[in-house]
Design an enzyme around this catalytic site. Structure first.
Site, PDB file in Angstrom:
ATOM      1  N   ASP A 136       1.032  -0.516  -0.108  1.00  0.00           N
ATOM      2  CA  ASP A 136       0.294  -0.227  -0.065  1.00  0.00           C
ATOM      3  C   ASP A 136       0.604   1.454   0.029  1.00  0.00           C
ATOM      4  O   ASP A 136       1.564   1.567   0.836  1.00  0.00           O
ATOM      5  CB  ASP A 136      -0.509   0.238   1.328  1.00  0.00           C
ATOM      6  CG  ASP A 136      -2.213  -1.023   0.843  1.00  0.00           C
ATOM      7  OD1 ASP A 136      -1.627  -2.515   0.988  1.00  0.00           O
ATOM      8  OD2 ASP A 136      -2.849  -1.016   1.876  1.00  0.00           O
TER       9      ASP A 136
ATOM     10  N   LYS B 170     -10.805   0.124  -2.154  1.00  0.00           N
ATOM     11  CA  LYS B 170     -10.336  -0.243  -1.039  1.00  0.00           C
ATOM     12  C   LYS B 170     -10.626   1.027   0.276  1.00  0.00           C
ATOM     13  O   LYS B 170      -9.793   2.160  -0.258  1.00  0.00           O
ATOM     14  CB  LYS B 170      -8.970  -0.599  -0.871  1.00  0.00           C
ATOM     15  CG  LYS B 170      -8.696  -0.643   1.025  1.00  0.00           C
ATOM     16  CD  LYS B 170      -7.256  -1.397   1.528  1.00  0.00           C
ATOM     17  CE  LYS B 170      -6.502  -0.985   2.922  1.00  0.00           C
ATOM     18  NZ  LYS B 170      -5.823  -1.846   3.097  1.00  0.00           N
TER      19      LYS B 170
ATOM     20  N   LYS C   4      -6.892   2.944  -3.207  1.00  0.00           N
ATOM     21  CA  LYS C   4      -7.427   3.183  -1.180  1.00  0.00           C
ATOM     22  C   LYS C   4      -7.840   4.694  -1.347  1.00  0.00           C
ATOM     23  O   LYS C   4      -6.725   5.526  -1.429  1.00  0.00           O
ATOM     24  CB  LYS C   4      -5.941   2.770  -0.601  1.00  0.00           C
ATOM     25  CG  LYS C   4      -6.353   2.855   0.992  1.00  0.00           C
ATOM     26  CD  LYS C   4      -4.924   1.735   1.277  1.00  0.00           C
ATOM     27  CE  LYS C   4      -5.296   2.230   2.577  1.00  0.00           C
ATOM     28  NZ  LYS C   4      -3.804   1.513   3.672  1.00  0.00           N
TER      29      LYS C   4
END
Length: 254
Positions: free
Chosen positions: A99, A195, A162
């Protein structure tokens, strides 16, 4: 969908996360035990930890649970050598997912080409790992910047977009999610995922994001290859709902 259905879907799509400054090996051991779901409720999708805990988490978890770690986190600087070194260490330690924080401050200053180049280098360095790009939607603030950050991430080849690090005043919001999901849908990339992360502590909240994803991407997207939640406290409420108890917002650190 019912609250129980939402709880089961959220569990399957959960990146069980601990990114606290005080995390220790004991913290990660406890996190991994919860991730496995020894009580029969089933496993989560992944565990997300600091890079220094990747090897420990990988050794503690079955192959079916992915290990993710964060890079360029949480500041999202344009320091490419730093992020490439972090990615290399994460991959060498055995993670399957990374990430990475998009340089959102640079994007706000109009440095879109620099951000695009940064993301291209990050994508090259992370292959074949799953890449989730954190756009920090709460700091970008405007729908236009949120959409631009999403487009840049998709063009670079990100597997997931995300919302947030969970370390800023504003984390995931339905408004940001709608903007991001609209860009994912219009991109035509049928494998790109979303996400939601930061401040999601109840199954009721998770159900809202699941519905937004289903509306934009179709119900077939409600599986771990295209939908994730980044959270720690959410698991408490999932367990409560699956045990037949009332859903309630849970105070969490992420």
């Amino acid at each position: 969908m019912s609250l129980e259905q939402a709880a089961r879907l959220a569990l399957q799509c959960l990146d069980l996360t601990s990114l606290n400054d005080g995390d220790t090996p004991a913290t990660i051991d406890a996190l991994c035990r919860r991730a496995i779901g020894a009580d029969g409720r089933g496993p989560v999708a992944a565990v997300c930890v600091w890079p220094r805990f990747v090897a420990q988490a990988r050794a503690a978890l079955p192959a079916g649970i992915q290990v993710a770690a964060v890079a360029n986190f949480p500041d999202g600087s344009l320091d490419l050598p730093r992020v490439l070194a972090e990615i290399a260490a994460i991959a060498e330690a055995g993670a399957q997912e990374v990430d990475v924080v998009l340089p959102y401050a640079a994007l706000k200053q109009g440095e879109a080409s620099e951000v695009a180049e940064f993301l291209a280098e990050v994508r090259h360095a992370t292959r074949p790992l799953t890449l989730k790009v954190i756009i920090e939607s709460g700091e970008l603030q405007t729908t236009e910047l949120i959409k631009e950050a999403t487009r840049l991430s998709l063009m670079a080849g990100a597997d997931f977009i995300k919302t947030s690090t969970g370390k800023t005043a504003v984390s995931a919001t339905p408004e940001a999610a709608r903007a991001m999901l609209a860009e994912i849908q219009s991109s035509g990339l049928g494998n790109a995922g979303f996400k939601a992360s930061g401040g999601i502590r109840s199954v009721a909240d998770a159900r809202g994001y699941l519905q937004l994803a289903a509306d934009a991407l179709g119900v077939e997207a409600l599986q771990p290859r295209r939908m994730r939640f980044g959270a720690s406290g959410l698991l408490d409420d999932i367990e409560a709902v699956l045990a037949g108890q009332a859903s309630q917002a849970v105070q969490g650190a992420y």
